[in-house]
Design a protein around this motif. Structure first.
Motif, short mmCIF file in Angstrom:
data_model
loop_
_atom_site.label_atom_id
_atom_site.label_comp_id
_atom_site.label_asym_id
_atom_site.label_seq_id
_atom_site.Cartn_x
_atom_site.Cartn_y
_atom_site.Cartn_z
N THR A 59 0.81 -1.22 0.00
CA THR A 59 0.00 0.00 0.00
C THR A 59 0.84 1.27 0.00
O THR A 59 0.45 2.28 -0.59
N ASP A 60 2.00 1.21 0.67
CA ASP A 60 2.85 2.41 0.69
C ASP A 60 4.27 2.15 0.19
O ASP A 60 5.10 3.06 0.15
N GLY A 61 4.57 0.90 -0.19
CA GLY A 61 5.87 0.58 -0.75
C GLY A 61 7.00 0.46 0.26
O GLY A 61 8.15 0.30 -0.12
N THR A 62 6.68 0.52 1.56
CA THR A 62 7.74 0.39 2.55
C THR A 62 8.19 -1.06 2.65
O THR A 62 7.41 -1.99 2.45
N ALA A 63 9.47 -1.23 2.96
CA ALA A 63 10.04 -2.58 3.05
C ALA A 63 11.13 -2.61 4.10
O ALA A 63 11.72 -1.57 4.44
N GLY A 64 11.39 -3.80 4.61
CA GLY A 64 12.44 -3.95 5.61
C GLY A 64 12.98 -5.36 5.61
O GLY A 64 12.35 -6.29 5.08
N ALA A 65 14.14 -5.52 6.19
CA ALA A 65 14.78 -6.83 6.29
C ALA A 65 15.15 -7.10 7.74
O ALA A 65 15.49 -6.18 8.49
N GLY A 66 15.06 -8.37 8.12
CA GLY A 66 15.44 -8.77 9.46
C GLY A 66 16.28 -10.03 9.41
O GLY A 66 16.06 -10.89 8.54
N MET A 67 17.25 -10.15 10.30
CA MET A 67 18.13 -11.31 10.31
C MET A 67 18.63 -11.58 11.71
O MET A 67 18.84 -10.65 12.51
N ILE A 68 18.80 -12.85 12.04
CA ILE A 68 19.31 -13.24 13.35
C ILE A 68 20.20 -14.46 13.20
O ILE A 68 19.83 -15.44 12.54
N LEU A 69 21.38 -14.40 13.79
CA LEU A 69 22.38 -15.46 13.70
C LEU A 69 22.55 -16.10 15.07
O LEU A 69 22.78 -15.40 16.06
N ARG A 70 22.39 -17.43 15.13
CA ARG A 70 22.48 -18.14 16.41
C ARG A 70 23.39 -19.36 16.30
O ARG A 70 23.52 -19.96 15.23
N ASP A 71 23.99 -19.74 17.44
CA ASP A 71 24.87 -20.90 17.45
C ASP A 71 24.10 -22.16 17.83
O ASP A 71 22.87 -22.14 17.95
N ALA A 75 22.22 -19.44 21.32
CA ALA A 75 22.67 -18.11 21.74
C ALA A 75 22.76 -17.18 20.54
O ALA A 75 23.25 -17.57 19.47
N VAL A 76 22.29 -15.95 20.72
CA VAL A 76 22.30 -14.96 19.64
C VAL A 76 23.70 -14.41 19.44
O VAL A 76 24.32 -13.90 20.38
N MET A 77 24.19 -14.51 18.23
CA MET A 77 25.48 -13.93 17.88
C MET A 77 25.27 -12.52 17.34
O MET A 77 26.06 -11.62 17.63
N LEU A 95 15.00 -11.22 -0.92
CA LEU A 95 16.35 -11.39 -1.46
C LEU A 95 17.33 -10.43 -0.79
O LEU A 95 18.48 -10.78 -0.51
N ALA A 96 16.88 -9.21 -0.52
CA ALA A 96 17.74 -8.24 0.17
C ALA A 96 18.08 -8.72 1.57
O ALA A 96 19.21 -8.56 2.04
N ALA A 97 17.11 -9.32 2.25
CA ALA A 97 17.35 -9.84 3.59
C ALA A 97 18.36 -10.97 3.57
O ALA A 97 19.24 -11.06 4.44
N ILE A 98 18.24 -11.86 2.58
CA ILE A 98 19.19 -12.96 2.46
C ILE A 98 20.59 -12.44 2.21
O ILE A 98 21.57 -12.86 2.86
N HIS A 99 20.72 -11.51 1.29
CA HIS A 99 22.03 -10.95 0.95
C HIS A 99 22.65 -10.23 2.14
O HIS A 99 23.82 -10.45 2.48
N GLU A 100 21.87 -9.38 2.78
CA GLU A 100 22.36 -8.62 3.92
C GLU A 100 22.74 -9.55 5.07
O GLU A 100 23.77 -9.38 5.72
N LEU A 106 29.13 -13.41 7.57
CA LEU A 106 30.50 -13.72 7.15
C LEU A 106 31.52 -12.87 7.89
O LEU A 106 32.68 -13.26 8.02
N ASN A 107 31.10 -11.71 8.37
CA ASN A 107 32.01 -10.84 9.11
C ASN A 107 32.12 -11.21 10.59
O ASN A 107 33.02 -10.71 11.28
N TRP A 108 31.22 -12.08 11.07
CA TRP A 108 31.17 -12.36 12.50
C TRP A 108 31.38 -13.82 12.86
O TRP A 108 31.40 -14.17 14.04
N THR A 109 31.52 -14.67 11.88
CA THR A 109 31.79 -16.08 12.18
C THR A 109 32.60 -16.70 11.05
O THR A 109 32.49 -16.29 9.90
N GLU A 110 33.39 -17.70 11.42
CA GLU A 110 34.14 -18.47 10.44
C GLU A 110 33.56 -19.87 10.29
O GLU A 110 34.11 -20.69 9.55
N LEU A 111 32.45 -20.13 10.95
CA LEU A 111 31.82 -21.44 10.88
C LEU A 111 30.92 -21.54 9.65
O LEU A 111 30.56 -20.54 9.04
#
Length: 202
Positions: A59-71, A75-77, A95-100, A106-111
């Protein structure tokens, strides 16, 4: 009551009368005492799980992305939100959420990273063989490039009801139209969801 019973159980013995009748018109079936609850599951040890989601309001074209990395202990990384500008549709937000999310992780884990999204269309575009010719070619090719790195990154589709944390973060990113990242301590809106997810970890 006999007529109702015959309608619901035509093959039953009316003399023995052992069928249960539902007055709302449906036969009462024996309930399975075991309830299978679908919920977020942790990754195996030595791997981390990234849940991502995109939010789009046509309706207004707003969009957002959310992401959470856990071990593997739940526990939230990191947890992050991002307001997205100029999104054409919900798939672009996904797709933007996946990319982001992958880029941040990749900057916060080597696993090894297991990426989960509830967008079947996004997974299909990314996983398809050959050159992508959709309207989202640029985003798809960028994600494919990241996935082709030496480190193992797997992406899979899950149901929305096990993707609640990232879904809530994506909604925050869209409604607040800002970018924020929390390391190890998620915002209050997410902490209770994470705690509920971890209740299933044995």
């Amino acid at each position: 009551m006999s007529l109702l019973s015959l309608q619901q159980h035509p093959d039953a013995d009316p003399i023995k009368g052992k069928q249960v009748v539902d007055y709302f018109g449906e036969p009462m079936r024996k309930q399975n005492p075991i309830c299978h609850v679908e919920h977020w599951t942790p990754p195996v040890a030595g791997c981390v799980k990234l849940n991502v989601d995109g939010s789009f309001q046509p309706t207004d074209g707003t969009a957002g992305a959310g992401m959470i990395l856990r071990d593997h202990l739940g526990a939230v990384m990191l947890a992050a939100i991002r307001g997205l500008g100029n999104c054409a549709d919900a798939l672009e937000a996904e797709l933007a959420a996946i990319h982001e999310g992958i880029t941040l992780s990749l900057n916060w884990t080597e696993l090894d990273i297991l990426v989960e999204t509830d967008s079947a269309d996004a997974v299909q575009l990314i996983s398809a063989a050959g050159k992508d010719r959709s309207a989202h070619t640029h985003n798809v090719m960028e994600i494919r490039s990241i996935l082709s790195q030496e480190r193992r990154i797997q992406i899979m589709k899950i149901k929305r009801n096990v993707n609640v944390a990232s879904h809530t973060l994506a909604h925050m990113g869209r409604t607040q139209q800002r970018t924020a990242c929390w390391l190890r301590s998620p915002p209050d809106e997410i902490a209770s969801i994470v705690a509920a997810d971890c209740n299933y970890i044995s």
